[in-house]
Write a protein that holds these residues in place. Structure first.
Motif, PDB file in Angstrom:
ATOM      1  N   LEU A  28       0.941  -1.108   0.052  1.00  0.00           N
ATOM      2  CA  LEU A  28       0.075   0.110  -0.055  1.00  0.00           C
ATOM      3  C   LEU A  28       1.040   1.248  -0.004  1.00  0.00           C
ATOM      4  CD1 LEU A  28      -2.768  -1.204   2.539  1.00  0.00           C
ATOM      5  CD2 LEU A  28      -2.972  -0.667   0.095  1.00  0.00           C
ATOM      6  N   VAL A  29       2.083   1.198   0.883  1.00  0.00           N
ATOM      7  CA  VAL A  29       2.997   2.393   0.763  1.00  0.00           C
ATOM      8  C   VAL A  29       3.386   2.529  -0.564  1.00  0.00           C
ATOM      9  CG1 VAL A  29       5.153   3.263   1.668  1.00  0.00           C
ATOM     10  CG2 VAL A  29       3.516   2.282   3.114  1.00  0.00           C
ATOM     11  N   SER A  30       3.662   1.576  -1.257  1.00  0.00           N
ATOM     12  CA  SER A  30       4.359   1.615  -2.674  1.00  0.00           C
ATOM     13  C   SER A  30       3.474   2.140  -3.634  1.00  0.00           C
ATOM     14  CB  SER A  30       4.863   0.258  -3.105  1.00  0.00           C
ATOM     15  OG  SER A  30       5.699  -0.271  -2.264  1.00  0.00           O
ATOM     16  N   ALA A  31       2.305   1.754  -3.499  1.00  0.00           N
ATOM     17  CA  ALA A  31       1.000   2.178  -4.369  1.00  0.00           C
ATOM     18  C   ALA A  31       0.718   3.673  -3.937  1.00  0.00           C
ATOM     19  CB  ALA A  31       0.008   1.354  -4.117  1.00  0.00           C
ATOM     20  N   GLU A  32       0.835   3.949  -2.858  1.00  0.00           N
ATOM     21  CA  GLU A  32       0.770   5.414  -2.507  1.00  0.00           C
ATOM     22  C   GLU A  32       1.653   6.321  -3.112  1.00  0.00           C
ATOM     23  OE1 GLU A  32      -0.931   8.774  -0.274  1.00  0.00           O
ATOM     24  OE2 GLU A  32      -1.608   6.699  -0.082  1.00  0.00           O
ATOM     25  N   ALA A  33       2.972   5.812  -3.164  1.00  0.00           N
ATOM     26  CA  ALA A  33       4.170   6.625  -3.643  1.00  0.00           C
ATOM     27  C   ALA A  33       4.131   6.727  -5.005  1.00  0.00           C
ATOM     28  CB  ALA A  33       5.421   6.053  -3.145  1.00  0.00           C
ATOM     29  N   ALA A  34       3.561   5.459  -5.804  1.00  0.00           N
ATOM     30  CA  ALA A  34       3.532   5.619  -7.231  1.00  0.00           C
ATOM     31  C   ALA A  34       2.405   6.208  -7.761  1.00  0.00           C
ATOM     32  CB  ALA A  34       3.624   3.932  -7.627  1.00  0.00           C
ATOM     33  N   THR A  35       1.380   6.345  -7.168  1.00  0.00           N
ATOM     34  CA  THR A  35       0.122   7.110  -7.654  1.00  0.00           C
ATOM     35  C   THR A  35       0.025   8.452  -7.025  1.00  0.00           C
ATOM     36  OG1 THR A  35      -1.545   6.075  -5.949  1.00  0.00           O
ATOM     37  CG2 THR A  35      -1.146   4.891  -7.845  1.00  0.00           C
ATOM     38  N   GLY A  36       0.596   8.895  -6.028  1.00  0.00           N
ATOM     39  CA  GLY A  36       0.674  10.270  -5.414  1.00  0.00           C
ATOM     40  C   GLY A  36       1.461  11.244  -6.399  1.00  0.00           C
ATOM     41  N   PRO A  37       1.417  12.354  -5.661  1.00  0.00           N
ATOM     42  CA  PRO A  37       2.375  13.506  -6.423  1.00  0.00           C
ATOM     43  C   PRO A  37       3.800  13.210  -6.619  1.00  0.00           C
ATOM     44  CG  PRO A  37       1.713  14.170  -4.477  1.00  0.00           C
ATOM     45  CD  PRO A  37       1.103  12.960  -4.730  1.00  0.00           C
ATOM     46  N   ARG A  38       4.484  13.772  -7.680  1.00  0.00           N
ATOM     47  CA  ARG A  38       5.840  13.632  -7.785  1.00  0.00           C
ATOM     48  C   ARG A  38       6.625  13.796  -6.383  1.00  0.00           C
ATOM     49  NH1 ARG A  38      10.564  14.932  -8.964  1.00  0.00           N
ATOM     50  NH2 ARG A  38      11.659  14.527 -11.062  1.00  0.00           N
ATOM     51  N   LEU A  39       7.462  12.769  -6.175  1.00  0.00           N
ATOM     52  CA  LEU A  39       8.092  12.857  -4.948  1.00  0.00           C
ATOM     53  C   LEU A  39       9.518  13.074  -5.252  1.00  0.00           C
ATOM     54  CD1 LEU A  39       6.790   9.776  -2.794  1.00  0.00           C
ATOM     55  CD2 LEU A  39       6.247  12.140  -2.543  1.00  0.00           C
ATOM     56  N   ASP A  40      10.518  13.942  -3.997  1.00  0.00           N
ATOM     57  CA  ASP A  40      11.721  14.264  -4.392  1.00  0.00           C
ATOM     58  C   ASP A  40      12.600  12.931  -4.258  1.00  0.00           C
ATOM     59  OD1 ASP A  40      11.330  16.876  -4.746  1.00  0.00           O
ATOM     60  OD2 ASP A  40      11.772  17.206  -2.582  1.00  0.00           O
ATOM     61  N   SER A  41      13.626  12.936  -4.738  1.00  0.00           N
ATOM     62  CA  SER A  41      14.521  11.690  -4.708  1.00  0.00           C
ATOM     63  C   SER A  41      14.902  11.179  -3.211  1.00  0.00           C
ATOM     64  CB  SER A  41      15.903  11.761  -5.546  1.00  0.00           C
ATOM     65  OG  SER A  41      16.483  12.809  -4.759  1.00  0.00           O
ATOM     66  N   TYR A  42      15.227  11.981  -2.579  1.00  0.00           N
ATOM     67  CA  TYR A  42      15.424  11.525  -1.023  1.00  0.00           C
ATOM     68  C   TYR A  42      14.007  10.933  -0.179  1.00  0.00           C
ATOM     69  CZ  TYR A  42      13.189  15.760   1.089  1.00  0.00           C
ATOM     70  OH  TYR A  42      12.265  16.860   1.441  1.00  0.00           O
ATOM     71  N   VAL A  43      12.985  11.362  -0.452  1.00  0.00           N
ATOM     72  CA  VAL A  43      11.507  10.884  -0.027  1.00  0.00           C
ATOM     73  C   VAL A  43      11.393   9.526  -0.698  1.00  0.00           C
ATOM     74  CG1 VAL A  43       9.171  10.990   0.155  1.00  0.00           C
ATOM     75  CG2 VAL A  43      10.476  13.383   0.243  1.00  0.00           C
ATOM     76  N   LEU A  44      11.689   9.208  -2.130  1.00  0.00           N
ATOM     77  CA  LEU A  44      11.474   8.071  -2.571  1.00  0.00           C
ATOM     78  C   LEU A  44      12.769   6.945  -2.066  1.00  0.00           C
ATOM     79  CD1 LEU A  44      11.117   8.617  -6.392  1.00  0.00           C
ATOM     80  CD2 LEU A  44       9.319   7.729  -4.685  1.00  0.00           C
ATOM     81  N   ALA A  45      13.949   7.429  -1.642  1.00  0.00           N
ATOM     82  CA  ALA A  45      14.709   6.653  -0.926  1.00  0.00           C
ATOM     83  C   ALA A  45      14.303   6.199   0.265  1.00  0.00           C
ATOM     84  CB  ALA A  45      16.256   7.391  -0.898  1.00  0.00           C
ATOM     85  N   LEU A  46      13.578   7.263   1.112  1.00  0.00           N
ATOM     86  CA  LEU A  46      13.212   6.959   2.402  1.00  0.00           C
ATOM     87  C   LEU A  46      12.047   5.854   2.408  1.00  0.00           C
ATOM     88  CD1 LEU A  46      13.090  10.402   4.135  1.00  0.00           C
ATOM     89  CD2 LEU A  46      14.474   8.288   4.738  1.00  0.00           C
ATOM     90  N   VAL A  47      10.980   6.020   1.546  1.00  0.00           N
ATOM     91  CA  VAL A  47      10.111   5.318   1.310  1.00  0.00           C
ATOM     92  C   VAL A  47      10.521   3.698   0.725  1.00  0.00           C
ATOM     93  CG1 VAL A  47       7.774   4.794  -0.079  1.00  0.00           C
ATOM     94  CG2 VAL A  47       8.286   6.806   0.761  1.00  0.00           C
ATOM     95  N   GLY A  48      11.278   3.817  -0.103  1.00  0.00           N
ATOM     96  CA  GLY A  48      11.830   2.453  -0.623  1.00  0.00           C
ATOM     97  C   GLY A  48      12.782   1.718   0.598  1.00  0.00           C
ATOM     98  N   THR A  49      13.321   2.329   1.366  1.00  0.00           N
ATOM     99  CA  THR A  49      13.826   1.819   2.579  1.00  0.00           C
ATOM    100  C   THR A  49      12.904   1.181   3.511  1.00  0.00           C
ATOM    101  OG1 THR A  49      15.649   3.227   2.278  1.00  0.00           O
ATOM    102  CG2 THR A  49      15.614   1.958   4.612  1.00  0.00           C
TER     103      THR A  49
END
Length: 146
Positions: free
Chosen positions: A35-56
Motif C-alpha cells: 500500500l505504501v508503494s502504491a501510494e508513492a507511485a500514484t501520488g504527487p511526484r516525490l523528491d529523490s530523498y523521499v523516494l529513498a526513504l519510502v523505498g527503505t
C-alpha cells in the motif's frame, strides 16, 4: 530448542503468542508495504530523498515480514511494530500536514488503508507482546530471577 529448568521444552506464553500472531502480522506487514508503494507511485511526484526513504521503509517491511513468516520471534515482531509505527505516523503526517515540498494535504483511500494496516500490525504484535509483565510476576517468588 531451549529447555526449562524441569528439563522439558521451554514454552513461554510470550513465545506461543508470537508464534500464533506471527504469520498474520507478516501478511499484514507485506500488505502495508504494498500500500505504501502504491501510494508513492500514484501520488504527487516525490523528491529523490523521499523516494529513498519510502523505498527503505518498504524494503525493511518486506524483510521483517519474511523473517516473521519464517521464524517468528519477539525481536522480529518488535521490528514489525516499529516499522508499522513509523509508517502509520508518517502517513498520518503526510495526510494531515502534507509531505516535504508538497502544497496540499488530503486523506485518500490508500492513505486510510496504510494507516489501518499499520494499526492492525500494531494490534497483532501488541496482543502477542503483553505477556512479559505476567512472566515477570511469575518469577517474583524466585530470588535469583531478575
Amino acid at each position: 530448542m531451549t529447555t526449562s529448568a524441569g528439563g522439558g521444552p521451554d514454552r513461554s506464553p510470550v513465545r506461543d503468542r508470537v508464534r500464533r500472531s506471527g504469520r498474520p502480522a507478516a501478511v499484514v506487514t507485506v500488505t502495508m508495504a504494498g500500500l505504501v508503494s502504491a501510494e508513492a507511485a500514484t501520488g504527487p511526484r516525490l523528491d529523490s530523498y523521499v523516494l529513498a526513504l519510502v523505498g527503505t521503509l518498504v524494503l525493511g517491511s518486506v524483510v521483517v515480514a519474511g523473517r516473521l513468516w519464517q521464524r517468528p520471534t519477539f525481536e522480529t515482531a518488535l521490528g514489525a511494530a516499529v516499522l508499522a509505527l513509523l509508517t502509520g505516523a508518517g502517513q498520518t503526517l503526510v495526510a494531515t500536514v502534507g509531505g516535504p515540498g508538497s502544497t496540499g494535504a488530503r486523506w485518500t483511500g490508500l492513505a486510510l488503508a496504510v494507516v489501518g494496516s499499520a494499526l492492525v500490525v500494531l494490534g497483532l504484535v501488541g496482543s502477542a507482546a503483553d505477556a512479559p509483565s505476567s512472566a515477570r510476576d511469575a518469577d517474583e517468588d524466585r530470588p535469583y530471577a531478575l
